[in-house]
Design a protein around this motif. Structure first.
Motif, PDB file in Angstrom:
ATOM      1  N   MET A   1       0.842  -1.195   0.000  1.00 40.61           N
ATOM      2  CA  MET A   1       0.000   0.000   0.000  1.00 40.61           C
ATOM      3  C   MET A   1       0.881   1.250   0.000  1.00 40.61           C
ATOM      4  O   MET A   1       1.818   1.362   0.782  1.00 40.61           O
ATOM      5  N   LEU A   2       0.585   2.173  -0.897  1.00 35.49           N
ATOM      6  CA  LEU A   2       1.312   3.436  -0.967  1.00 35.49           C
ATOM      7  C   LEU A   2       0.408   4.548  -0.459  1.00 35.49           C
ATOM      8  O   LEU A   2      -0.720   4.711  -0.923  1.00 35.49           O
ATOM      9  N   ARG A   3       0.898   5.303   0.507  1.00 40.81           N
ATOM     10  CA  ARG A   3       0.138   6.421   1.058  1.00 40.81           C
ATOM     11  C   ARG A   3       0.883   7.712   0.753  1.00 40.81           C
ATOM     12  O   ARG A   3       2.096   7.800   0.961  1.00 40.81           O
ATOM     13  N   ILE A   4       0.158   8.687   0.241  1.00 43.41           N
ATOM     14  CA  ILE A   4       0.773   9.953  -0.136  1.00 43.41           C
ATOM     15  C   ILE A   4      -0.039  11.119   0.419  1.00 43.41           C
ATOM     16  O   ILE A   4      -1.210  10.968   0.779  1.00 43.41           O
ATOM     17  N   TYR A   5       0.603  12.278   0.471  1.00 45.53           N
ATOM     18  CA  TYR A   5      -0.075  13.482   0.949  1.00 45.53           C
ATOM     19  C   TYR A   5      -0.894  14.086  -0.183  1.00 45.53           C
ATOM     20  O   TYR A   5      -0.375  14.359  -1.270  1.00 45.53           O
ATOM     21  N   ASN A   6      -2.183  14.281   0.063  1.00 46.06           N
ATOM     22  CA  ASN A   6      -3.100  14.875  -0.904  1.00 46.06           C
ATOM     23  C   ASN A   6      -3.185  16.377  -0.620  1.00 46.06           C
ATOM     24  O   ASN A   6      -3.724  16.798   0.404  1.00 46.06           O
ATOM     25  N   THR A   7      -2.647  17.178  -1.524  1.00 49.39           N
ATOM     26  CA  THR A   7      -2.620  18.626  -1.317  1.00 49.39           C
ATOM     27  C   THR A   7      -4.022  19.216  -1.240  1.00 49.39           C
ATOM     28  O   THR A   7      -4.260  20.195  -0.522  1.00 49.39           O
ATOM     29  N   LEU A   8      -4.964  18.626  -1.963  1.00 44.29           N
ATOM     30  CA  LEU A   8      -6.326  19.166  -1.980  1.00 44.29           C
ATOM     31  C   LEU A   8      -7.036  18.954  -0.648  1.00 44.29           C
ATOM     32  O   LEU A   8      -7.657  19.871  -0.112  1.00 44.29           O
ATOM     33  N   THR A   9      -6.925  17.737  -0.093  1.00 43.22           N
ATOM     34  CA  THR A   9      -7.623  17.436   1.158  1.00 43.22           C
ATOM     35  C   THR A   9      -6.781  17.740   2.391  1.00 43.22           C
ATOM     36  O   THR A   9      -7.294  17.724   3.509  1.00 43.22           O
ATOM     37  N   ARG A  10      -5.464  17.965   2.174  1.00 46.87           N
ATOM     38  CA  ARG A  10      -4.517  18.215   3.268  1.00 46.87           C
ATOM     39  C   ARG A  10      -4.413  17.007   4.210  1.00 46.87           C
ATOM     40  O   ARG A  10      -4.248  17.145   5.411  1.00 46.87           O
ATOM     41  N   ARG A  11      -4.496  15.807   3.609  1.00 47.53           N
ATOM     42  CA  ARG A  11      -4.400  14.583   4.406  1.00 47.53           C
ATOM     43  C   ARG A  11      -3.520  13.558   3.687  1.00 47.53           C
ATOM     44  O   ARG A  11      -3.382  13.598   2.459  1.00 47.53           O
ATOM     45  N   VAL A  12      -2.949  12.641   4.456  1.00 47.97           N
ATOM     46  CA  VAL A  12      -2.235  11.504   3.880  1.00 47.97           C
ATOM     47  C   VAL A  12      -3.265  10.430   3.558  1.00 47.97           C
ATOM     48  O   VAL A  12      -4.053  10.033   4.423  1.00 47.97           O
ATOM     49  N   GLU A  13      -3.278   9.979   2.305  1.00 46.01           N
ATOM     50  CA  GLU A  13      -4.299   9.046   1.857  1.00 46.01           C
ATOM     51  C   GLU A  13      -3.675   7.905   1.058  1.00 46.01           C
ATOM     52  O   GLU A  13      -2.586   8.040   0.497  1.00 46.01           O
ATOM     53  N   GLU A  14      -4.392   6.807   0.986  1.00 47.53           N
ATOM     54  CA  GLU A  14      -3.945   5.688   0.168  1.00 47.53           C
ATOM     55  C   GLU A  14      -4.040   6.065  -1.305  1.00 47.53           C
ATOM     56  O   GLU A  14      -5.042   6.632  -1.753  1.00 47.53           O
ATOM     57  N   PHE A  15      -2.977   5.767  -2.054  1.00 51.06           N
ATOM     58  CA  PHE A  15      -2.965   6.093  -3.474  1.00 51.06           C
ATOM     59  C   PHE A  15      -3.658   5.001  -4.278  1.00 51.06           C
ATOM     60  O   PHE A  15      -3.318   3.821  -4.176  1.00 51.06           O
ATOM     61  N   THR A  16      -4.638   5.414  -5.073  1.00 50.10           N
ATOM     62  CA  THR A  16      -5.333   4.503  -5.982  1.00 50.10           C
ATOM     63  C   THR A  16      -5.366   5.150  -7.357  1.00 50.10           C
ATOM     64  O   THR A  16      -5.970   6.219  -7.517  1.00 50.10           O
TER      65      THR A  16
END
Length: 220
Positions: A1-16
Motif C-alpha cells: 500500500m502506498l500512502r501519499i499526501y493529498n494537497t487538496l484534502t490536506r491529508r495523507v491518503e492511500e494512493f489509488t
C-alpha cells in the motif's frame, strides 16, 4: 500500500490510480534559460525514486515531463547575450537532457512548448467560447479568475494579496489577478499568428495543454 499526501484534502491518503494498474503522471520540467542546478536535480531524483517504487510494485507508469522552451526568462537571456531565443533554448535543453542521462532518469514523453502552439491556441479559443477567458484591447488573452469559484482551492491561497500581480498589464485586466494565456507580440520577441493577432503563449496555459494532450483530462 502506498500512502501519499493529498494537497487538496490536506491529508495523507492511500494512493489509488484512476486506471487500475496504470499510473499517468505529469511532472513540471525546466524552463531552459540556464544550466540545470541542484534544486532541479533534487526534484527529478525524488520523483524518479517514487516512479521506480511504483514500477517495482507492478504498476505501468506513463511519465510526461515538459520542456518550456519559450518564456520571458529565455527571451531576456537571449537579449542579454546577443543571441536568438532559439539558440538559448536549444543550448540549455541539451544540458538538461545530458543531466537526465547522467542520472539514469528516463522520461516517456518530453513535449516542448513550441511544438504545441496550435493546440495552445485551440485550448484558449475554447476557454473564450465558454466564458472563462477574454481578449484585451492589446490582443493579449487573460483567464478570468472570477468565473472559477474554486480558484485558489488547491494552493490554499484565497486572499488577493497572496497572488503575484503582473503590474505591467493591470490596466487591461478585468481583475488584478487574471493571468495571461496569450501575450500580444512586442518588438524583438518571437510570435505566432492567432485569432487575436501576433503573440505567444503565457506561461500558465502551456502545461495545461501538454498534460491533457498526452494524458487526457484526468490523470494521477
Amino acid at each position: 500500500m502506498l500512502r501519499i499526501y493529498n494537497t487538496l484534502t490536506r491529508r495523507v491518503e492511500e494512493f489509488t490510480p484512476l486506471t487500475p494498474g496504470i499510473v499517468k503522471s505529469y511532472f513540471c520540467g525546466p524552463t531552459v534559460y540556464d544550466y540545470t542546478h541542484l534544486g532541479h536535480v533534487r526534484a527529478y531524483v525524488a520523483f524518479d525514486f517514487i516512479k521506480r517504487y511504483m514500477m517495482l510494485k507492478g504498476y505501468d507508469f506513463i511519465h510526461v515531463q515538459n520542456i518550456t522552451d519559450l518564456d520571458d526568462k529565455i527571451i531576456k537571456r537571449a537579449r542579454d547575450e546577443g543571441k536568438s531565443w532559439r539558440e538559448i533554448a536549444d543550448y540549455y535543453t541539451r544540458d538538461y537532457l545530458e543531466v537526465l542521462k547522467a542520472l539514469n532518469i528516463e522520461v516517456n514523453i518530453h513535449p516542448r512548448v513550441t511544438d504545441h502552439i496550435k493546440e495552445i491556441i485551440g485550448f484558449i479559443e475554447r476557454l473564450i467560447d465558454k466564458g472563462y477567458a477574454y481578449v484585451a484591447p492589446s490582443g493579449s488573452v487573460y483567464f478570468d479568475v472570477s468565473t472559477f469559484s474554486d480558484y485558489g482551492k488547491l494552493s490554499g491561497r484565497r486572499r488577493a494579496e497572496e497572488w503575484r500581480q503582473e503590474e505591467e498589464f493591470l490596466a487591461e485586466k478585468k481583475n488584478p489577478f487574471d493571468f495571461a494565456l496569450w501575450k500580444a507580440a512586442k518588438p524583438g520577441e518571437p510570435w505566432w499568428e492567432s485569432p487575436w493577432g501576433r503573440g505567444r503563449p503565457g506561461w500558465h496555459i502551456e502545461c495545461s495543454v501538454m498534460s491533457t494532450r498526452y494524458l487526457g483530462t484526468q490523470f494521477d
